[in-house]
Design an enzyme around this catalytic site. Structure first.
Site, mmCIF file in Angstrom:
data_model
loop_
_atom_site.group_PDB
_atom_site.id
_atom_site.type_symbol
_atom_site.label_atom_id
_atom_site.label_comp_id
_atom_site.label_asym_id
_atom_site.label_seq_id
_atom_site.Cartn_x
_atom_site.Cartn_y
_atom_site.Cartn_z
ATOM 1 N N LYS A 60 0.823 -1.211 0.000
ATOM 2 C CA LYS A 60 0.000 0.000 0.000
ATOM 3 C C LYS A 60 0.854 1.258 0.000
ATOM 4 O O LYS A 60 0.402 2.326 -0.406
ATOM 5 C CB LYS A 60 -0.911 0.038 1.225
ATOM 6 N N ASP A 108 -8.706 -0.323 6.402
ATOM 7 C CA ASP A 108 -8.608 -1.488 7.281
ATOM 8 C C ASP A 108 -7.261 -1.473 8.003
ATOM 9 O O ASP A 108 -6.982 -2.314 8.833
ATOM 10 C CB ASP A 108 -8.691 -2.786 6.459
#
Length: 375
Positions: A60, A108
């Site tokens: 990410k 998340d």
């Protein structure tokens, strides 16, 4: 048309040039696992180890921070100062102007960490939305980059909606890794373009060989779409078979491909594979998932901790790898498929297969990792 605006050669080249200039950039390892390949009866397995990405322990880092940088660069350019580099911003140039920008996202865990790190590195503010199931450990990991944390009761999809509403009301820049809540396509497009840097590294590390299969995590589909789309674009008919792996409890990609249109998962999507707990796919990833994904596997939750332990131990002399709840999912899918003769045959896995499993994260929640692996 829309798809070409999201993933294209120019977007990839810009992402590659920019991200590779950041301090601390180096390609993450592609680790051969001959012991596991032998045990599963396939030719070769390589594990793309994103634990080593910019100290953020997740792929990410390539997406959220790249989109934050772009938002700051756009603001400064609109203010008449031209296009500034990442190096100039991280050195504090134009810090007064950069600090007027607030970016926000729902997460998340790993995407929010990347956005918060990008904001701290390049000089703007960040507000990160966390839903009820995000652990305190993940929250601390994000807060240490100076982000403001907002807790939302409910699921990931509830936090996405709340964040989008607040961004609209407060004039913040939404750095979402999905455009499910509407919003500007440019930002999730930039995030997917950032992810393609990982795919390009992997192809280079294969030294001219093209893998036969790539196993990749599901979630909202940004990573899977970037992997499948970039392989499609670069290799055409020579591309590997792309197998998406997702939890049975959060199988929005499986449902969407089966239905032939984006289809949400009803009810609770809370899963052990924490970063894959998505009930709705990113509409922007859908065109790539629809045409460039070959297969989707869904796994019960217990498959992931078993794969975490397997990777940590290293089979028959394989190196020990640190893989988190979602990081291990692609490998868990490969193991499950290879051990089921019918699925193995259906996926064309055999002694000639040259497989890449994406290890999308390391121990991004150290408490859970310790509980599962014992180390």
């Amino acid at each position: 048309g829309e798809a070409a605006r999201v993933l294209n050669r120019a977007g990839f080249a810009a992402a590659r040039e920019e991200i590779s200039s950041w301090p601390g950039y180096r390609p993450t390892p592609l680790v051969p696992l001959p012991g596991l390949a032998d045990a599963l009866g396939v030719g070769a397995i390589h594990y793309k180890d994103e634990d080593k990405r910019f100290g953020l322990k997740s792929f990410k880092a390539l997406g959220g921070a790249y989109a934050v940088l772009g938002a700051i660069q756009d603001l400064i350019e609109k203010s008449g100062h031209g296009r500034v580099s990442a190096m100039e911003l991280s050195a504090g140039r134009h810090s007064q102007l950069a600090s007027t920008l607030t970016v926000c996202c729902a997460t998340d865990g790993n995407h929010g960490r990347s956005v918060a790190w990008g904001a701290e590195t390049f000089g703007c503010r960040a507000v990160i939305y966390l839903h009820g199931h995000v652990s305190a450990r993940r929250e601390r990991e994000i807060a240490r980059f100076g982000a403001r944390i907002v807790r939302v009761s409910g699921s990931y999809d509830d936090s996405v909606r709340q964040c989008a509403e607040d961004a609209e009301r407060n004039g913040w820049t939404l750095v979402a890794d999905t455009n499910a809540g509407g919003g500007d396509i440019a930002i999730p497009a930039r995030i997917m373009q950032g992810y393609t840097v990982m795919v390009a590294e992997m192809l280079e590390q294969m030294r001219g060989r093209v893998p036969s299969h790539v196993f990749v995590q599901g979630g909202v589909g940004g990573l899977a779409g970037a992997v499948a789309g970039h392989l499609w674009d670069r290799l055409g008919e020579r591309r590997p078979r792309v197998v998406v792996v997702e939890p049975e409890k959060a199988d929005c990609i499986y449902r969407s491909i089966e239905a032939g249109r984006p289809t949400a998962v009803p009810g609770d999507v809370d899963t052990f594979m924490a970063c894959l707990a998505a009930g709705e796919i990113s509409p922007m990833a859908w065109p790539f998932l629809e045409v460039a994904v070959d297969d989707v596997l869904t796994l019960p939750d217990e498959a992931a901790p078993a794969a975490m332990r397997l990777l940590a131990k290293g089979l028959a002399g394989d190196p020990s790898l640190v893989s988190g709840e979602s990081g291990s999912a692609a490998t868990a899918g490969l193991v499950a498929a290879a051990l089921d003769p019918a699925v193995k045959a259906a996926l064309g896995l055999d002694a000639g297969s040259d497989v890449v499993a994406i290890g999308s994260e390391g121990a991004t929640d150290a408490d859970t990792y310790l509980r599962v692996v014992g180390a």
